[in-house]
Design a protein around this motif. Structure first.
Motif, PDB file in Angstrom:
ATOM      1  N   UNK A  54      40.453  41.377  43.067  1.00 42.65           N
ATOM      2  CA  UNK A  54      39.371  42.331  42.839  1.00 42.65           C
ATOM      3  C   UNK A  54      39.871  43.772  42.858  1.00 42.65           C
ATOM      4  N   UNK A  55      40.852  44.057  43.703  1.00 43.64           N
ATOM      5  CA  UNK A  55      41.394  45.418  43.730  1.00 43.64           C
ATOM      6  C   UNK A  55      41.993  45.785  42.377  1.00 43.64           C
ATOM      7  N   UNK A  56      42.751  44.864  41.807  1.00 46.99           N
ATOM      8  CA  UNK A  56      43.365  45.134  40.508  1.00 46.99           C
ATOM      9  C   UNK A  56      42.310  45.184  39.408  1.00 46.99           C
ATOM     10  N   UNK A  57      41.330  44.296  39.483  1.00 48.70           N
ATOM     11  CA  UNK A  57      40.263  44.281  38.485  1.00 48.70           C
ATOM     12  C   UNK A  57      39.511  45.608  38.484  1.00 48.70           C
ATOM     13  N   UNK A  58      39.200  46.112  39.677  1.00 48.71           N
ATOM     14  CA  UNK A  58      38.435  47.355  39.782  1.00 48.71           C
ATOM     15  C   UNK A  58      39.280  48.594  39.518  1.00 48.71           C
ATOM     16  N   UNK A  95      38.393  47.154  27.638  1.00 53.10           N
ATOM     17  CA  UNK A  95      39.671  47.840  27.426  1.00 53.10           C
ATOM     18  C   UNK A  95      40.735  47.312  28.384  1.00 53.10           C
ATOM     19  N   UNK A  96      40.331  46.999  29.615  1.00 46.47           N
ATOM     20  CA  UNK A  96      41.280  46.486  30.610  1.00 46.47           C
ATOM     21  C   UNK A  96      41.741  45.073  30.280  1.00 46.47           C
ATOM     22  N   UNK A  97      40.969  44.353  29.467  1.00 44.90           N
ATOM     23  CA  UNK A  97      41.354  43.033  28.939  1.00 44.90           C
ATOM     24  C   UNK A  97      41.697  42.019  30.023  1.00 44.90           C
ATOM     25  N   UNK A  98      40.904  42.032  31.099  1.00 47.01           N
ATOM     26  CA  UNK A  98      41.060  40.987  32.105  1.00 47.01           C
ATOM     27  C   UNK A  98      42.088  41.262  33.173  1.00 47.01           C
ATOM     28  N   UNK A  99      42.509  42.509  33.331  1.00 43.30           N
ATOM     29  CA  UNK A  99      43.459  42.835  34.388  1.00 43.30           C
ATOM     30  C   UNK A  99      42.889  42.388  35.734  1.00 43.30           C
ATOM     31  N   UNK A 100      43.732  41.803  36.557  1.00 38.93           N
ATOM     32  CA  UNK A 100      43.287  41.308  37.852  1.00 38.93           C
ATOM     33  C   UNK A 100      42.752  39.890  37.823  1.00 38.93           C
ATOM     34  N   UNK A 101      42.744  39.274  36.641  1.00 40.10           N
ATOM     35  CA  UNK A 101      42.290  37.888  36.512  1.00 40.10           C
ATOM     36  C   UNK A 101      43.429  37.044  35.940  1.00 40.10           C
ATOM     37  N   UNK A 102      43.364  35.730  36.100  1.00 34.96           N
ATOM     38  CA  UNK A 102      44.425  34.875  35.547  1.00 34.96           C
ATOM     39  C   UNK A 102      44.329  34.689  34.038  1.00 34.96           C
ATOM     40  N   UNK A 103      43.321  35.297  33.416  1.00 36.05           N
ATOM     41  CA  UNK A 103      43.135  35.123  31.974  1.00 36.05           C
ATOM     42  C   UNK A 103      43.260  36.432  31.210  1.00 36.05           C
ATOM     43  N   UNK A 104      44.066  37.356  31.737  1.00 30.53           N
ATOM     44  CA  UNK A 104      44.236  38.648  31.081  1.00 30.53           C
ATOM     45  C   UNK A 104      44.891  38.480  29.715  1.00 30.53           C
ATOM     46  N   UNK A 105      44.589  39.417  28.828  1.00 36.81           N
ATOM     47  CA  UNK A 105      45.074  39.359  27.450  1.00 36.81           C
ATOM     48  C   UNK A 105      46.030  40.501  27.151  1.00 36.81           C
TER      49      UNK A 105
END
Length: 482
Positions: free
Chosen positions: A416-420, A439-449
């Motif tokens: 969540x820290x990275x996502x936010x 724009x962040x494209x899923x940063x902080x999640x296992x499905x980032x693009x």
């Protein structure tokens, strides 16, 4: 055992077939009989017919039963069995036929002086894996996967892939196919080994099967101009992985698989979906009970028979419908959470789909409507009563740090820290929420693009529209482009 007539190389003519189809042309033979192309009398659609000479079977009834079961195996990237017919001498297995021939024919047409763009190679391989992941999830394997089984919807490089003949060899085991080389195969490993050979074939532009028994294949001069990720991917396929896990390898992580979309909309669509997926993850800690989140995890683990942490869309659909979600809402929610269109979900995506399905209960399941309700719900849940349409990032960070959020972080690999960190201002308003997460494209999640592998892009303009364009990437040695 009786042998088939010497004319077997010529397609079998049968009254049973003539009732439904007209003969078009012969293709050749396969281990159990002949192969021919037919035209459906009612629809005019071309189909492939494989004949099976009954005297070669030890149990005709069992073979017919197992082959008929394959009609239920449906997927957009499968050349599905449509009919199983029989007369006194033959069983006939009829399946969809693609207009572009098969991958072996396509590589032959390219010849030795041209090779495919690596982006196109990745697209072909990814589509085969999507089809296999779906089939493996329901216990069906190919066990005879070759270039000729990879059908193309057109003669252009950007054609879609249809995988053919899945389940035929396993269906005939025990009924007379014991002499076939694949008769002793079991489980998913032979299919993944075959995909490794297929990947080498399209990357190197060769129809000759690669010898993968040692590492000499990786030192070929033909690899010049190909990425290191491609070589690592081939090795990864031979490491005991699964089709679902292979779709998450860096070499394929930027392949978007929504062929129904136009090239202009492909990236924007993926970003919109991942923004909704990320928003759902931010809402789950305060909107879903811990028992519901843990129940989803338990259900995922029950379907995850190979312990790779991933399940197919067909399994996720069953999980949501078991929770009382109607089919349309489940399909809509899963279409959002399956950001890349691979048909494979991890726990974070399943949890997001579960939340989105609840949000869609009793209302429109259109993506635009789900997106609108999601944003509205976010500010209702986190917003300040005195100042609507605004959320403080510090309040949001504090709210997601609860027991449910911990489950998502530990079991779902969500940071969540990275996502936010995508939000640069303390105050988040309605105009910024979804665009910032897109724009962040899923940063902080296992499905980032867009930050993995040889196709990773630093900016938001991702120009490699895998399924729709060719020749769009950097020029490489002997590139074939349309």
């Amino acid at each position: 055992m009786p042998t088939p007539p010497t004319t077997l190389a010529v397609g079998v003519r049968s009254f049973v077939l003539e009732q439904h189809f007209t003969f078009e042309y012969d293709v050749g033979v396969w281990p159990m009989g002949s192969v021919q192309v037919l035209k459906d009398r009612r629809s005019g659609v071309l189909k492939t017919c494989r004949s099976i000479f009954k005297p070669r079977l030890t149990n005709v009834w069992a073979a017919s039963r197992e082959l008929t079961k394959l009609k239920a195996l449906q997927h957009p990237m499968l050349s599905s069995v449509t009919d199983v017919l029989e007369d006194s001498e033959y069983l006939f297995v009829v399946s969809l036929r693609a207009n572009g021939g098969d991958l072996a024919e396509f590589l032959d047409r390219l010849g030795e002086e041209a090779t495919l763009e690596e982006e196109i190679c990745a697209s072909y391989v990814a589509q085969v894996l999507v089809a296999l992941a779906h089939c493996h999830a329901v216990g069906v394997y190919h066990h005879d996967l070759q270039l000729s089984n990879v059908l193309l919807t057109s003669r252009e490089p950007e054609a879609r892939v249809l995988l053919s003949d899945v389940g035929l060899i396993p269906a005939l085991k025990g009924s007379g196919l014991e002499t076939h080389p694949a008769a002793a195969s079991s489980g998913p490993e032979p299919d993944l080994e075959a995909v490794a050979r297929l990947a080498c074939a399209v990357l190197l532009g060769s129809t000759q099967p690669a010898n993968l028994e040692d590492d000499s294949w990786a030192s070929s001069d033909l690899w010049e101009g190909r990425s290191e990720e491609a070589k690592e991917f081939v090795k990864f396929l031979r490491s005991g992985t699964t089709a679902a896990s292979a779709l998450h390898h860096p070499w394929l992580r930027n392949v978007l698989l929504r062929p129904s979309l136009s090239p202009e909309n492909l990236e924007d669509d993926a970003r919109e979906r991942i923004a909704c997926y990320a928003t759902a993850l931010l809402l789950i800690p305060i909107e879903m009970a811990q028992r519901d989140v843990e129940s989803l995890l338990k259900e995922l683990n029950a379907f995850d028979q190979d312990d790779d942490g991933l399940i197919a869309l067909v399994s996720a659909q069953k999980i949501l419908e078991k929770r009382g979600v109607r089919q349309a809402a489940a399909e809509a929610a899963l279409a959002v959470a399956d950001v890349r269109g691979t048909g494979v979900l991890d726990f974070s995506a399943l949890a997001a789909a579960g939340f989105l399905a609840d949000l869609a209960r009793g209302s429109s399941t259109r993506f635009a409507d789900i997106k609108g309700r999601l944003q509205e719900h976010f500010f209702e849940a986190y917003g300040d009563e005195e100042e609507e349409g605004h959320v403080l990032q510090s309040d949001l960070r504090s709210s997601v740090r609860n027991s449910v959020g911990e489950v998502l972080q530990v079991q779902g690999n969500v940071s969540f820290d990275e996502l936010l960190s995508a939000f640069t201002e303390e105050e988040i308003d309605e105009e910024d929420l979804l665009p910032t997460l897109a724009k962040a494209a899923g940063i902080g999640t296992p499905n980032s693009l867009f930050d993995h592998g040889f196709m990773a892009q630093e900016e938001s303009s991702w120009l490699l529209k895998i399924l729709h364009t060719c020749g769009g990437g950097p020029r490489r040695r002997r590139v074939y482009s349309c």
